[in-house]
Design a protein around this motif. Sequence first.
Motif: not given
Lengths: 204, 507, 325
Positions: B186-194, B196-203
């Motif tokens: 939330l603070i930097t707006g960057k995705p973390r620990l995704i 294998f780039n699986i979109p499911g980890f985004l949430h």
Amino acid sequence: MSITNKITVKRAEIVVAVILALCSIALMIKSAENRITWNAEENMGAGFLPFYLSLGMLICTVLTIIKFVLKRSPQSKDDTPFIDAVAFKFIAVTIISLVVLVLAIGYLGIYFSLIFFLAFYLRYFSEKSIAFITIFAITTPILTFLFFEWMLKIPLPQGISEPLFYPVYDFMYGGFSFAVKMIFIILTIFLPTALVLLISKFIK
Amino acid sequence: METVGFLLDGIFTSLQWFNLALLIFGCLIGLFVGAMPGLGSVNGVAILIPITFIIPPTAAIIFLAAVYYGAMYGGAISSVMLGIPGASTAVATVFDGRPLAVKGEAMTALTAAAVGSFVGGTVSVILFTLFAPPLAEVALRFNAPETFALMVMAFATFVGLGGDDVPKTIFSILIGLALSTIGLDLITGKPRLIFFNIPGFLHGINFLVLAIGIYGIGEMLWTLEETKGKVQMSKLSVNMKEVGRAFGALKKTIMAMNIGSFLGFFVGILPAAGATPASLMSYGITKQLSKNSKEFGDGVPAGVVAPECANNSASTGSMLPMLTLGIPGSPTTAILLGGMILWGLTPGPLLFTQEPEFVWGLIGSLYIANFFTLVLNIALIPAFLMVLRIPFAILAPVIFVLCVTGGYAPTQSLHDVWLMLLFGFAGYILRKLDYPVAPAVLSIVLGPLAEKALRQSLILSDGSMGIFFDVSEKPIAAVIMYIAIVLLIMPAFGPLYRRLLKKKQTA
Amino acid sequence: MSIIKKLALVVVSLSLVAVSSVSSAKPFSPKKPVELIIPAGQGGGADEIARLVQGVIEKNDYASKPVIPINKSGGSGGEAMTYVKKKAGDEHTLIITLNNVLTTPVNQPELGIDFFNDFTPLARLITDTFLVWIATEGKNTAGVETFDDFIDLARGNGLVMGGTGSMSEDELLLGMMRGQFGFDAKYVPYSGGGAVAKGLVGGESDFTLNNPSEQMGFYQSGDSKALVMMTPERNPAFPEVPSSYELGYPDLEYYMMRAFMAPAGIDAEVEKYYTGLLHTVYHDDEFQTFNIDDGKLMSWLEGFGLKDFLAIEYAKHGEIIKNFN
């Protein structure tokens, strides 16, 4: 000597600890994709917390390994099998059938996959009659559908079976009266049951 | 005493036959939805929002309140009967509710949960009526540093919860926290620990995925191993003697009720905290203060009463920030808030004075809903107990179906179902090797709240941790922080102190 | 090729012809409930509109099947957009937009979202406006009466701004203002507009760039006040708040668009149906009243006009992000 006897608690403990250590290292590497520093000029980077948390995890696993080597933990002295052969079979069957179930949900959709899963699982674990299993395996997905899609309006995955549900939706939202819908619901639950009972009578 | 009049009006409004029918119907829906793993009041409330366009707002809010309260009770049912927390608010109920059910005292556990919830609900409505306006001011001053201090305190109350193996306990806490950082920062707006780039980890990893995995799948595997799939879960009889015994057991839980009701309410009114930390803290503190704290976790009624009392108390309390500050403490209140806005009500400081009928109607109907859910719950206990009579071979696949649908429903993604299976399997293996799993579940619930508050505070203070300890600048935060530190250190010094005491006695 | 295979081919192609002729004969209508993807959590502005649309459709029976809102808040809309991208050709999926659909494809290139080819824009219904808010009793902003007072104050002091999350609309807007007015602020991200508004009144931040509905409660109670609305004209919901054009800052103009898109690759027929459905919702009395009272601008746009608008906005946001970093 069977394989389950070879996997002792002792061996399981060290293997799991090493796997967890490797996972912690992987997490640290992954965290480092974001900035992991925190200093006076820049605020805490996105990777700071995950990095140090996984470093902490690594330290804990290393301590567990040290305790193991020094034979300080109860597991490090335990030569009994980690799991006995009968239980192993049950658990393996359960896990494999669950994995197949989730794979099938992505393709066949949840409702049809559940029929196969329930039929298999009950046949394997219970001593119930085929008639009972059939009724159970068909009724559960119907109830699931009614509960999720009709009552809660939460769509569950339908995979390739989706077109089969179009007529059902047409009926659900087709302006029929509440009474008609209720009769339909009752029929969908009881018709298959009656049918199976009838057929099983004939076969006997 | 004007407010009491409004409250009575609200209560009478909800007792009109149409409203009452809606209320009972809502309670039943709530109980049912709450008892399903993975589903909670949020699902019940969400489907009802469109309906509320058709019925008048007062009836609508009564209905929604009933669903909300019903679900709060319902969560305890699945915690006790299935061992799966139905919602994050019922996590702590598993700790003692499940062992009680396994011991054959499910009746006691369910009665304790129902009565505890009722007491919590009653106390909070009284507190709400008496102190709502001044407390709204407190809630307004409760910002990021205060929230972080509160989270530290919540963790501190749980020091004693782990197993005997210290590195394994700490590992469990840390992995829960680490998993909670997955997803967008939330603070930097960057995705973390995704991975294998699986979109499911985004949430990120929803707490429910871990809890259903560990307590649903993991627990089933565990039972499967113990019973070899052949034995019935437990046998019990329902008769008047049992009922009397169940109520008798509640006498010893008065302290838990007090802690749960008051702590629950005060944590509940704080914005962004809500019922989950309240129930966890209540459990932790009750355990620490109890004379027989060693027995907690093996099935004591007080361990069920404390969290259940607190979560109901807190859910009434959390209406305060929602109504006066427009801040939803949970997805459910977020949807309620959306509903209010759609009805043309503006949440804010003026709501109490401009729309008293609505506010007190809501509180009044919460109270009536509370009462009816208690009655329904006690009446339905025999029905719930039937679950325990189902042979394991049939119950197991049903629970797996509930786990799969429950893992899927909150985020509508199969990715989470896979994760749930993975956590279930891993949790089972780790539990066999004496890794405690409860700390991981707790930290994944509290982790995101704590991280957000910590980093917001650090931005405000330019990176100085001093913001949490400065009594003159942030007195509330500092006081909570010092209490938390004492709580953290106490268990470490406990044995030391006892040893000293012994030495004195021998000397 | 064997005879059986040939026969099979004939049967398949015939049935395809039959199916397509049937479908072209009847105008499209949904065959199952329509998923309305919300690229944000429960309780936000997009969620509110999505549930309003759901309610209006259900109440008036505008569609033969219900619309089901589904929140996919992960990754600033990244999760929702990936989901809709994968649903190419699906006739029962819609997505409501926040401005994050314009920024996320740029900020997260690893998602591989092509904004112009992965979606079928249907219509824009509403635009939401932004205002500069300060607390009436703010300790650092005491004595600030006008926007110009505010700029003077902000240039000298490092003020704290509360916002809805890093790289979200309001932080980009802060970046824009930094360039225009030469002041900077400390940005504290909260989750959700409600928390931002409370942080302002609770004294944690000095100013915010909230939407009208997020501050409405505190505005009505007099706890917060707006200095400027970033639009050409005043808004009837805030009659005493000047517009940025009036104050002589025409560059300070920014909107949040509430548009609807479908996945790429749907038939023109389907596109027409949903656009028509949204048009009916747009002209619904309840929908109009609610949004106007809430200070939103009713701004229907469809077809080429919408495509041009999106292209311009996309480019504009790309520019802001570039300047921001």
